[in-house]
Write a protein that holds these residues in place. Structure first.
Motif, PDB file in Angstrom:
ATOM      1  N   HIS A   1       0.315 -16.475   2.831  1.00 53.42           N
ATOM      2  CA  HIS A   1      -0.242 -17.577   2.148  1.00 53.42           C
ATOM      3  C   HIS A   1      -1.753 -17.578   1.649  1.00 53.42           C
ATOM      4  O   HIS A   1      -2.333 -16.630   2.195  1.00 53.42           O
TER       5      HIS A   1
ATOM      6  N   HIS B   1      -2.865 -13.776   2.870  1.00 51.16           N
ATOM      7  CA  HIS B   1      -2.902 -13.375   4.146  1.00 51.16           C
ATOM      8  C   HIS B   1      -1.718 -13.597   4.882  1.00 51.16           C
ATOM      9  O   HIS B   1      -1.339 -14.642   4.782  1.00 51.16           O
TER      10      HIS B   1
ATOM     11  N   ASP C   1      -1.310 -14.859   9.205  1.00 48.32           N
ATOM     12  CA  ASP C   1      -1.865 -15.252  10.411  1.00 48.32           C
ATOM     13  C   ASP C   1      -1.178 -14.612  11.523  1.00 48.32           C
ATOM     14  O   ASP C   1      -0.297 -14.943  11.969  1.00 48.32           O
TER      15      ASP C   1
END
Ligand code: MD6
Ligand code: FE
Length: 220
Positions: A194, A138, A140
């Motif tokens: 990550h 994903h 952030d």
């Protein structure tokens, strides 16, 4: 060896990418700041009495294997309506517990060592992994200011961190994260994909069958 003196010791520092650095055993080096790993875990135990760890649901309807809570002015949540930060805990209906001094001091100090002078986090996401829990790749990107880093603290059982690039399909590197490691994650790596591979079955002397991860952000 005087671990505190080693705070700026490059032997403990491992670059992850442009603007992203891993500070190995950083918590154990912060004895004097009263923000060492054991102190963080004591404060963590008190926090989750107020805002309990819970398995949130993704916008796609899947229950996350990682149990989460938050502290600070803003907390990260997900449900059928999407991912976002909000001031109230949806489980208790009250504000998230305030960020303990130990958390705040450690996050500021790590950001400073990582090259970010004026980091003041307003959100701390608490992740608890049990055996088999994972976090798929994903980015952030629910924060407003991508110039601000994220400070990520690993406590308890070790895990394998996958560190990729700006595309979901970019090649990934595997990095072992162990108790007390802190990653400071900003600059042009800030939006890299990550994730965390499924947690292996083991026991840690301080956390038993769990890994905890604290991620500090300037979200608002
Ligand atoms: C974890 N960490 O270590 C998950 N995100 O359990 C993250 O997803 C993360 O470590 C942004 C920056 C640093 C991180
Ligand atoms: Fe993340």
């Amino acid at each position: 060896m005087d671990l505190f003196a080693a705070t700026e010791n490059f032997a403990f520092q491992e670059p992850l990418g442009p603007g992203a650095i891993l500070l190995r055993k950083f918590c154990q080096q912060e004895e004097r700041a009263k923000a060492n790993a054991a102190a963080l875990l004591r404060d963590l135990a008190a926090l989750v009495e107020i805002s309990p760890l819970r398995h949130m649901v993704t916008p796609g309807g899947f229950e996350m294997s990682v149990a989460m809570s938050n502290c600070g002015a803003l907390g990260w949540v997900t449900d059928q309506a999407g991912y976002r930060y909000q001031a109230l805990d949806p489980v208790t209906g009250s504000p998230w517990p305030s960020m303990p001094q130990s958390f705040l001091e450690l996050a500021k100090r790590a950001a400073q060592v990582g090259g970010f002078e004026n980091f003041v986090p307003d959100a701390c996401l608490i992740n608890r992994y049990e055996v088999g829990s994972r976090l798929t790749l994903h980015q952030d990107k629910n924060e407003i200011d991508f110039m601000q880093p994220i400070v990520s603290v690993s406590l308890g059982l070790p895990a394998v961190f996958l560190f990729g690039g700006l595309e979901r399909t970019s090649p990934t590197r595997k990095v072992q994260l162990t108790h007390g490691d802190v990653a400071v994650w900003g600059g042009s790596s800030r939006l890299n994909y990550h994730g965390i591979l499924p947690l292996k079955d083991s026991l840690h002397e301080l956390t038993g069958p769990y890994r905890y991860n604290l991620t500090f952000r300037k979200a608002g």
